[in-house]
Design an enzyme around this catalytic site. Structure first.
Site, short mmCIF file in Angstrom:
data_model
loop_
_atom_site.label_atom_id
_atom_site.label_comp_id
_atom_site.label_asym_id
_atom_site.label_seq_id
_atom_site.Cartn_x
_atom_site.Cartn_y
_atom_site.Cartn_z
N HIS A 179 -5.88 -1.30 4.41
CA HIS A 179 -5.53 0.13 4.46
C HIS A 179 -6.74 0.85 5.06
CE1 HIS A 179 -3.73 3.76 2.07
NE2 HIS A 179 -4.55 4.23 3.00
N THR B 177 0.86 -1.18 0.00
CA THR B 177 0.00 0.00 0.00
C THR B 177 0.90 1.23 0.00
OG1 THR B 177 -2.05 0.94 0.86
CG2 THR B 177 -0.47 0.21 2.50
N CYS C 118 -4.10 7.21 7.57
CA CYS C 118 -4.62 5.84 7.50
C CYS C 118 -3.63 4.89 8.17
CB CYS C 118 -4.83 5.41 6.06
SG CYS C 118 -6.10 6.35 5.20
#
Lengths: 159, 204
Positions: free
Chosen positions: A45, A22, A28
């Site tokens: 995520h 990711t 996040c």
């Protein structure tokens, strides 16, 4: 070996030798879970702490719905919950000058919610790189469960 | 419930594009005055894009960029986000301040913040004239980091209510040179209906 991309508010599961990636985690949190015996890994995520209701359109967005969903998908590929361990990264505060809104503290709140969800499932955390104010890109290896973290200022570290 | 953003028709999208056009036109004029250079902009693009795919409209989520972020509040709420590639930020600073160093000190960062502030302010005032809406902007915040990570934080307000973002995206030019940048206007999902209502456009 393939690189399996995980977008924002997204999750994915991979097997050895694949790598889950990711890119650009800010506030996040990336939650990486592996069952090393079956070499099945999962990465979520997560964007927000709690869904607040049971049926949401995208469970992958919230800590309290994404983690159970990720674990379930890993089980379908042969992983066993009691053998799972987790590593987490992210939850930074990207814009430090803005503080008028509680939303901007969402990074630390995401981290708390992720830990709570993992604890509920009995999955221990074996590595953590959270907080601060730098963005992170992470690669999670299904082969050995190593989590590689890249930041702009600090370069590469591996958990 | 199907996300209402996914049902926007061509007419509604063209209305949003026109709003972006007017806002960005004013922003380009203000930037021209500040820089004492001719600044043009392209016709804005309107994207309706899922959170999972949003980094693709910016290209290179891992690329280091300068991001200036403002919230707009009032009758219509949303976020405004200026993204500048490092070379473009340096180019703007060179014109504005004679900058020729490497790395941005607090001084350069506040100059860049002011550029974001001026762009957003003129964009917003055009937008609020057009919609007759009462809107004000927060003080800007700046960060220099991976594009995706900045976008992460900016999209939080969208993510709370929707899995889809409405992005009105403009690029600026100085003479023939592209100021490699994006100026994003991201209305909060709950404000999209208010925008159409203010303009007298049907929106279910």
């Amino acid at each position: 070996m393939n690189i399996v991309k995980v977008g924002m508010a997204d999750l994915n599961v991979a097997r050895d030798p694949d790598i889950l990636r990711t890119v650009g985690l800010g506030s996040c949190v990336g939650v990486a879970i592996v069952d090393i015996s079956s070499k099945v890994a999962g990465l979520a995520h997560i964007m927000l702490p709690t869904a607040g209701k049971p049926d949401v359109e995208n469970p992958a967005k919230y800590a309290d719905t994404a983690i159970p969903m990720l674990v379930k998908q890993m089980q379908q590929k042969g992983a066993v919950v009691s053998r799972m361990v987790a590593k987490i990264a992210g939850g930074a505060q990207m814009f430090s000058t803005l503080n008028q809104n509680d939303l901007l503290r969402v990074g630390p709140r995401n981290v708390e919610a992720v830990k709570m969800s993992l604890q509920l499932l009995g999955i221990p955390i074996r590595g953590e790189d959270t907080g601060g104010n730098a963005g992170r890109t992470i690669d999670f290896s299904a082969a050995d469960g190593s989590l590689t973290i890249r930041t702009v200022a600090q370069g590469v570290t591996t958990l | 419930m199907v996300d209402p953003l996914l049902r926007l028709n061509d007419f509604q999208l063209s209305v949003l594009k026109e709003i972006g056009n007017i806002g960005a036109g004013h922003a380009a004029t203000s930037l021209s005055v500040l820089m004492q250079r001719e600044i043009d902009m392209n016709v804005p693009r309107v994207h309706v894009v899922s959170l999972q795919e949003i980094d693709e409209i910016m290209g290179g989520a891992e690329q280091v960029v300068v991001g200036v972020f403002l919230r707009m509040e009032g009758d219509i709420s949303g976020s405004m986000f200026l993204v500048l590639k490092l070379e473009s930020a340096e180019m703007l600073l060179k014109v504005l301040t004679g900058f020729e160093g490497n790395g941005f000190t607090e001084f350069e960062q506040s100059a860049l913040m002011e550029i974001g502030n001026i762009l957003a302010g003129s964009y917003l005032s055009a937008f609020s004239d057009f919609t007759k809406a009462n809107i004000h902007a927060s003080v800007p915040a700046i960060s220099i980091d991976m594009a995706g990570a900045l976008l992460n934080a900016v999209l939080m307000h969208v993510g709370m209510y929707s899995d889809t973002a409405l992005v009105i995206d403009t690029e600026f030019w100085q003479g023939n040179e592209l100021v490699d940048s994006h100026f994003f206007f991201l209305p909060d999902p709950g404000s999209v209906a208010a925008i159409f209502k203010a303009l007298g456009v049907d929106f279910a």
